[in-house]
Scaffold this active site. Structure first.
Site, PDB file in Angstrom:
ATOM      1  N   PHE A 139       7.627  19.764  21.285  1.00 53.74           N
ATOM      2  CA  PHE A 139       8.040  20.926  20.497  1.00 53.74           C
ATOM      3  C   PHE A 139       8.694  20.455  19.217  1.00 53.74           C
ATOM      4  CE2 PHE A 139      11.105  24.116  19.231  1.00 53.74           C
ATOM      5  CZ  PHE A 139      10.388  25.296  19.370  1.00 53.74           C
ATOM      6  N   ALA A 188      10.405  21.920  15.373  1.00 52.85           N
ATOM      7  CA  ALA A 188      10.860  23.142  14.699  1.00 52.85           C
ATOM      8  C   ALA A 188       9.786  23.656  13.745  1.00 52.85           C
ATOM      9  CB  ALA A 188      12.147  22.870  13.934  1.00 52.85           C
ATOM     10  N   ASP A 199      28.941  36.981  28.703  1.00 53.96           N
ATOM     11  CA  ASP A 199      27.761  36.351  28.122  1.00 53.96           C
ATOM     12  C   ASP A 199      26.620  36.488  29.102  1.00 53.96           C
ATOM     13  OD1 ASP A 199      28.526  35.496  25.629  1.00 53.96           O
ATOM     14  OD2 ASP A 199      29.618  33.793  26.447  1.00 53.96           O
ATOM     15  N   ASP A 222      33.426  29.544  24.886  1.00 56.90           N
ATOM     16  CA  ASP A 222      33.643  28.108  24.874  1.00 56.90           C
ATOM     17  C   ASP A 222      33.456  27.472  23.503  1.00 56.90           C
ATOM     18  OD1 ASP A 222      30.961  28.491  24.796  1.00 56.90           O
ATOM     19  OD2 ASP A 222      30.486  27.335  26.589  1.00 56.90           O
ATOM     20  N   GLU A 232      12.361  25.814  31.595  1.00 57.15           N
ATOM     21  CA  GLU A 232      11.258  26.761  31.450  1.00 57.15           C
ATOM     22  C   GLU A 232       9.937  26.073  31.780  1.00 57.15           C
ATOM     23  OE1 GLU A 232      13.672  26.496  29.184  1.00 57.15           O
ATOM     24  OE2 GLU A 232      14.455  28.519  28.794  1.00 57.15           O
ATOM     25  N   ASP A 287      33.403  31.041  18.992  1.00 58.32           N
ATOM     26  CA  ASP A 287      33.992  32.105  19.822  1.00 58.32           C
ATOM     27  C   ASP A 287      35.476  32.295  19.522  1.00 58.32           C
ATOM     28  OD1 ASP A 287      31.776  32.840  21.300  1.00 58.32           O
ATOM     29  OD2 ASP A 287      32.076  31.275  22.789  1.00 58.32           O
ATOM     30  N   LYS A 346       1.182  25.739  23.925  1.00 60.02           N
ATOM     31  CA  LYS A 346       1.883  26.969  24.297  1.00 60.02           C
ATOM     32  C   LYS A 346       3.040  27.175  23.330  1.00 60.02           C
ATOM     33  CE  LYS A 346       4.788  25.133  28.150  1.00 60.02           C
ATOM     34  NZ  LYS A 346       5.796  24.436  27.546  1.00 60.02           N
ATOM     35  N   MET A 352       5.658  24.837  18.796  1.00 62.44           N
ATOM     36  CA  MET A 352       4.731  24.832  19.926  1.00 62.44           C
ATOM     37  C   MET A 352       4.894  23.496  20.617  1.00 62.44           C
ATOM     38  SD  MET A 352       1.164  26.208  18.356  1.00 62.44           S
ATOM     39  CE  MET A 352       1.014  24.779  17.340  1.00 62.44           C
ATOM     40  N   SER A 353       4.462  23.451  21.872  1.00 62.13           N
ATOM     41  CA  SER A 353       4.341  22.159  22.526  1.00 62.13           C
ATOM     42  C   SER A 353       3.016  22.185  23.272  1.00 62.13           C
ATOM     43  CB  SER A 353       5.515  21.917  23.479  1.00 62.13           C
ATOM     44  OG  SER A 353       5.462  22.828  24.535  1.00 62.13           O
TER      45      SER A 353
END
Lengths: 686, 538
Positions: A381, A383, A311, A522, A352, A526, A399, A387-388
């Protein structure tokens, strides 16, 4: 899991006891080579006792001396196996302490707050729902259906920091024997008593469930065949020597004691004695790496893996993207952009967001400001907006992804500048994530968020490539970004926009080409891929479904561990191969010691073969037998530790090991037997 | 050795190696079924065989064993009924049951151990219809098995390893018959006899000159690595091997097919380098032993023909025992101790240094499987040979194939040295006597058929123990090899990568040579110590 040193005095003491216990013929019969030695030991003991009565085929001290060292040979083999098991046993004892029988609160209805009956944990069945509250032990493996809690899993993982477990998502599985530290959990039991993770773990570390691996079986067949050849070569020496004595008219036929000694020296006792120890030690090394292999077969398969699916996030790159550059729009200075970006990110606690603040500080010394003091309003932020940002003093800074910001500025009557659009594309091409910053209807520029490839990982992949293992990066990123990161990390291939189905398909394709695929996983999604992969390592933090689909569980939940697992698998095979070669190569010197000695009375001219100039026929034979026994002890550390793995091509590795264990195996016993002979002669024992 | 001797040996090797590639490629085209003829198709129609019908290894092995059993039965019947059959100008009678059984097994198994003198025992009918036929089909059977093995290695997820009947017919029709015809005609040109006349009395003496169809049998005896002589002294007899030239082409024929089959194998598994690697391993063992043999025999003319000299006798001795041929042009019993040890040791290696037609190569591949297994472990990977994973089943079968010959040799020798009947035919005493018996069983237990001499082995005990040894050495090796072929055919092929151990490199060739030598040395050093080694040290 608590770790103990390999040569812990406690373990050594236990192993010494076990070596005697393992003399049980039923145990020895599992190993044809050592069984032959055991039979030889018993046989020579009887011959020695007969000699004590004065009717022996040779002097009693000689026969009993040989016999004693044959017994030692068997015991040393047992000791090696017991040593390998020792650490696992100690660990099993610790684990067993956590397997306390706790009372469980079985809910009458599967919801928090329902009435419950208190029953013994051992009486729980699959499907029962229990509630576990602060300070209580989780009675059985299960899936959380309600609640969130911090759980102490140190009994299983050895990691003392508590972990969060909650319903839904990838952290919903709990293990019996762990303890809830705070809050409560409603758990649906997923295992029957006796089949829990802890139980399986105990069985595994104790080696109780250890079955011979396919390769070990194949090697055992070869060793048995060699044993039969040597049995023939020595057994027929009796008629041959009777003929020779009749013809030469002098000397005595070779004694049965000498034939037994010769047989034991020739059959591959070194590898025979250490074979099971190597296998157990391999499992044990996995355990020391905090990986729980569900079978020895999986460990062995790990050595054969040719494709690793890794991954991207967490394995190849650090978990989070980081801001690395500000690309301003035309007419905007970099500092202006950085200032706006920092303001927009101050309240954004994602990694981030933090990295934007840090970059602004590092590059333009823009210090952190307190949003409350500024009277700013944070726009989180969602959905819908994707943006936030922040509203302060009438400024509206946002941004977000390029298309969201474009929609935003357009709705306010602004436009999206071409320069910014180019910058966005260029960042995406380089494998980065562009984050566009706007103030009002004006686009200020782009933040370059970058995946940070872990240090040293590229070299690691290059090593794997040399050893013939391909790496494939799995990522949800778009192909453009994925390709850039793949190039930077030096993986051989990548799967972008990966879905569980595509992952499964990729594994099937590689397997159809004849390759062995390893992967980690995990999540519940998967599970199908884990079940399909040849070596599937489930993270201990993962879901129950993932753990059940995999054939190994990594208690540290570290995806990079896969590389280590492959090496341990290889080590196990290499150690077996090297010791088999060594064991067989040893025979050359033993022939030179024993053949002239065995026929000294009939054909004295054969003493020309006594190149080691051993003192007497008796000392020659005894020295060979003693060397044969002592070399087992000398090699126990190597068997337990395993041969060091080197990431070089197969041909280079073979050359190296042939030189050390093949050529070394021919030469070493000449010196060893000579030294033992000198000591025996010096002590006047022969 | 003189420069001339070395030149002769060098020339021999050069010619042999020059022939290997064209013949090998030709044989590959035959065994892959790329050649066909009306005759071949007619034979299939006659027998009701569909040559394209694949066989599983079990069916293939059953066909192979059944066909060979029929061969034993046919030869046995001919020998027992010899007095009733035609072409018997000397009026030879039927053979004893134990002698007949030994001969029947000997020729069906490509051993050609001879407990009889041809010209004093067998009729022309027996030699031609009994023995020569077996010379062809036993060699073709070996070809079939090695072709099946190559197919097993080359195919993926397949149940079939080919069709035994087609392999048998093609090998006989397109390889053995044409080569034998050419060689036989050449031998006749050199003076080898070919007639059905009665024996010719020699004037003024009671002696006779034996006659018979020698050339046709001598040709296949060499090409098919059979080795059974038409006359008792085999190719030392002037009617079997009259000139230096006939000697050269006969000794060349001994190694020709086994050597070229390596190339065939490489072609059939789609990797020519693999074939060359196996050939290199064979040459690497062969050449040093040849040089030693030629050197130790310098000046020892006892038991050798003046027209061949020591070097050509040494070359023949090494070639005939490296291949499982067994024909002789000199008496090995009279060689120096080391000169006797080398041929004996070459047989004890399991007849894999060239070996028999087909059988030598499949034996060598079995050793390669063992070597690859050890090497695979040493590099930390489940071993694979030509992309096929070598697992427990293959190791079990390979172990049986490696194990059976030494067991036959050692047990056979042991029984003979302690029984009065076993010792009854022994000419020499002491260590040399032991060498004679050990040589005899090394020869039978590895399907060579070469005789050291000095050991009159035609008694019920040796005929039976030897018969059993020859039988097991052939079928208990071929059968596991077919099992390996079947198991490998079913497997998928693992692609080659840097982690794959290459099996065509000098390193692997070295390892293979090491594996062959160490198994041979470890199994036989004690026995050799009591025979030729003691002699040499005396």
């Amino acid at each position: 899991m608590s770790k103990s040193a390999r040569f812990d005095p406690h373990i050594v003491r236990g192993a010494l006891m076990d070596s005697v216990r393992k003399l049980d013929p039923r145990h020895q019969a599992k190993n044809p080579v050592m069984f032959v030695v055991l039979v030889g030991s018993v046989f020579t003991t009887v011959l020695g006792l007969q000699a004590l009565t004065g009717r022996g085929e040779a002097p009693a001290p000689f026969i009993l001396g040989i016999s004693l060292w044959l017994w030692f040979t068997v015991l040393f083999g047992n000791f090696a196996e017991a040593m390998a098991e020792g650490r696992g046993k100690a660990q099993a004892d610790t684990l067993r302490k956590s397997r306390r029988d706790v009372n469980a609160k079985r809910l009458d209805e599967p919801r928090y707050g329902s009435s419950y009956t208190t029953v013994s944990g051992a009486l729980l069945h699959k499907g029962d729902v229990v509630v576990v509250e602060t300070g209580e032990f989780i009675p059985m493996d299960g899936e959380i259906i309600e609640g969130a809690a911090s759980v102490d899993e140190s009994a299983i993982t050895g990691e003392s920091a508590p972990v969060i477990r909650e319903s839904g998502g990838d952290r919903s599985s709990v293990t019996g024997g762990t303890r809830v530290l705070s809050d409560w959990l409603v758990i649906r039991v997923t295992a029957e008593a006796g089949e829990s993770f802890l139980e399986r773990m105990i069985a595994m570390v104790e080696g109780a469930k250890r079955q011979k691996t396919p390769n070990e079986i194949a090697l055992n067949i070869l060793l048995a065949a060699l044993t039969i050849v040597f049995l023939m070569a020595t057994a027929t020496l009796l008629p041959f020597s009777i003929f020779a004595v009749n013809e030469a008219g002098k000397g005595q036929p070779v004694t049965v004691t000498v034939l037994v000694a010769l047989l034991v020296c020739l059959i591959p006792t070194t590898i025979g004695a250490l074979l099971s120890a190597i296998g157990i030690a391999g499992m044990d090394r996995m355990l020391q790496a905090n990986v729980l292999a569900m079978s020895g077969r999986a460990v062995e398969a790990a050595g054969d893996v040719d494709v690793l699916l890794l991954d991207k996030t967490g394995t190849i790159t650090l978990g989070n993207r980081q801001a690395t550059a500000f690309v301003p729009a035309d007419g905007v200075s970099e500092t202006q952009l950085a200032d706006a970006a920092q303001l927009a990110s101050l309240a954004d606690e994602t990694p981030e967001g933090r990295s934007v603040v840090i970059l602004a500080k590092e590059k333009f010394q823009i210090r952190e400001r307190d949003l409350h003091q500024l009277g700013a309003h944070f726009v989180p932020f969602t959905a819908r907006t994707r943006m936030s940002g922040v509203d302060l003093d009438g400024r509206q800074i946002r941004k977000g992804a390029a298309d969201s910001i474009e929609a935003y500025v357009t709705s306010l009557g602004g436009s999206f500048p071409t320069g910014v659009r180019q910058a966005v594309e260029s960042i995406a091409r380089q494998g980065g994530t562009p984050l566009v910053v706007a103030e009002g209807n004006r686009v200020l520029g782009v933040i370059h968020l970058k995946d940070i490839v872990k240090g040293g990982i590229k070299e690691r992949f290059a090593e794997l490539r040399r050893a013939g293992i391909k790496t494939i990066m799995i990522t949800g990123d778009n192909p453009l970004t994925a390709a850039a990161i793949a190039a930077e990390a030096g993986v051989d291939d990548f799967l972008a926009e990966a879905t569980p189905e595509r992952k499964l398909q990729l594994i099937r394709e590689r397997q159809a080409e004849g390759r062995l695929v390893a992967m980690t996983g995990d999540g519940t999604n998967d599970a199908p891929a884990l079940a399909q992969a040849d070596v599937a390592v489930a993270m201990n933090t993962g879901t129950q479904a993932a753990k059940e689909a995999g054939n190994m569980v990594d208690l540290d939940s570290n995806p990079t561990k896969l590389i280590e697992i492959v090496q341990i698998g290889k080590q196990m095979l290499m150690t077996r191969g090297a010791l088999t070669t060594f064991s067989t190569a040893n025979d050359v010197a033993k022939y030179f010691a024993i053949i002239p000695a065995a026929f000294a009375t009939t054909y004295p001219q054969l003493s020309a073969l006594n190149v080691m100039h051993l003192a007497s026929p008796e000392s020659a034979i005894l020295s060979a037998v003693i060397f044969n026994a002592l070399i087992i002890v000398a090699l126990i550390p190597l068997a337990l530790r395993g041969i060091q793995y080197r990431p070089v091509s197969a041909a280079d590795l073979l050359q190296r090991h042939l030189l050390i264990y093949g050529a070394g195996g021919v030469l070493l016993p000449f010196a060893g037997i000579k030294v033992i002979d000198m000591i025996l002669a010096g002590l006047g024992w022969v | 050795m003189s420069g001339n001797d070395l030149t002769q040996l060098g020339f021999y090797l050069l010619v042999l190696l020059l022939c290997v590639k064209p013949l090998g490629n030709y044989m590959a085209s035959v065994l892959e079924g790329r050649r066909t003829s009306t005759l071949e198709r007619g034979l299939y129609r006659l027998a009701g065989v569909n040559p394209d019908q694949g066989m599983t290894w079990k069916v293939y092995a059953a066909a192979f064993l059944a066909f060979n059993a029929l061969g034993v039965l046919a030869v046995y019947s001919i020998l027992r009924l010899q007095h009733l059959l035609p072409l018997n100008p000397q009026g030879f009678g039927a053979l004893e049951p134990h002698t007949a059984l030994n001969i029947a097994i000997s020729f069906a198994t490509n051993t050609n151990w001879q407990n009889y003198g041809g010209e004093s025992t067998l009729s022309y009918f027996t030699q031609m219809v009994g023995l020569t036929v077996q010379n062809f089909v036993s060699a073709a059977s070996g070809l079939a098995v090695v072709a099946a093995l190559a197919r097993g290695l080359a195919s993926k997820n397949s149940e079939s390893i080919g069709n035994f009947w087609a392999d048998l017919v093609r090998g006989t029709l397109y390889i053995l018959l044409p080569l034998s015809a050419i060689l036989a005609i050449f031998l006749v040109s050199q003076g080898v006899i070919q007639n059905l006349d009665g024996y010719v009395p020699v004037a003024d003496s009671k002696r006779v000159l034996p006659m018979g169809p020698a050339a046709s049998q001598v040709a296949i005896k060499q090409l098919g690595t059979n080795g059974g002589g038409f006359f008792n002294v085999n190719s030392a007899h002037p009617f079997e091997n009259p000139t230096a030239l006939s000697n050269f082409f006969q000794v060349l024929s001994i190694l020709l097919i086994p050597a070229a089959l390596c190339v065939t194998f490489g072609r059939m598994v789609n990797d020519n380098r693999q074939g060359w690697a196996l050939l290199a391993a064979m040459v690497l063992i062969f050449v040093p032993l040849l040089l030693i043999e030629a050197q130790v025999e310098v000046g020892n003319m006892e038991g050798k023909e003046v027209r061949f000299g020591t070097t050509n006798s040494a070359l023949w001795a090494v070639a005939t025992t490296a291949a499982s041929n067994g024909s002789v042009n000199a008496m090995h019993d009279s060689f120096t101790p080391i000169g006797g040890l080398i041929p004996m040791f070459l047989m004890q290696l399991g007849e894999v240094v060239f070996g028999g037609v087909g059988s030598g190569l499949y034996g060598m591949v079995v050793f390669a499987i063992i070597a690859v297994f050890l090497a695979g472990l040493m590099v930390g990977r489940t071993p694979e040979y030509l992309g096929k994973k070598i697992e427990a089943f293959e190791m079990k079968m390979a172990s049986i194939a490696i194990l059976v010959p030494p067991v036959c040799v050692l047990l056979g020798t042991a029984i003979s040295v302690v029984t009065p009947m076993g010792l009854s035919g022994l000419q020499d005493r002491g260590a040399h006597g032991f060498s004679e018996i050990l040589y005899a069983f090394s020869s039978m237990g590895n399907n060579n058929g070469s005789a050291f001499g000095g050991y009159g082995a035609n008694n019920p005990l040796v005929n039976l123990t030897g018969g059993v040894a020859m039988f097991f050495a052939r079928y208990w090796v071929a059968w596991p090899v077919l099992a390996i072929a079947g198991s490998l055919a079913r497997k998928k092929t693992v692609p080659v990568g840097p982690g794959t151990l290459p099996t065509h490199t000098p390193l692997f060739v070295g390892l293979l040579v090491g594996a062959v030598l160490i198994v041979g040395v470890l199994a036989f050093i004690p026995a050799l110590a009591l025979g030729p080694i003691v002699e040499a040290l005396q």
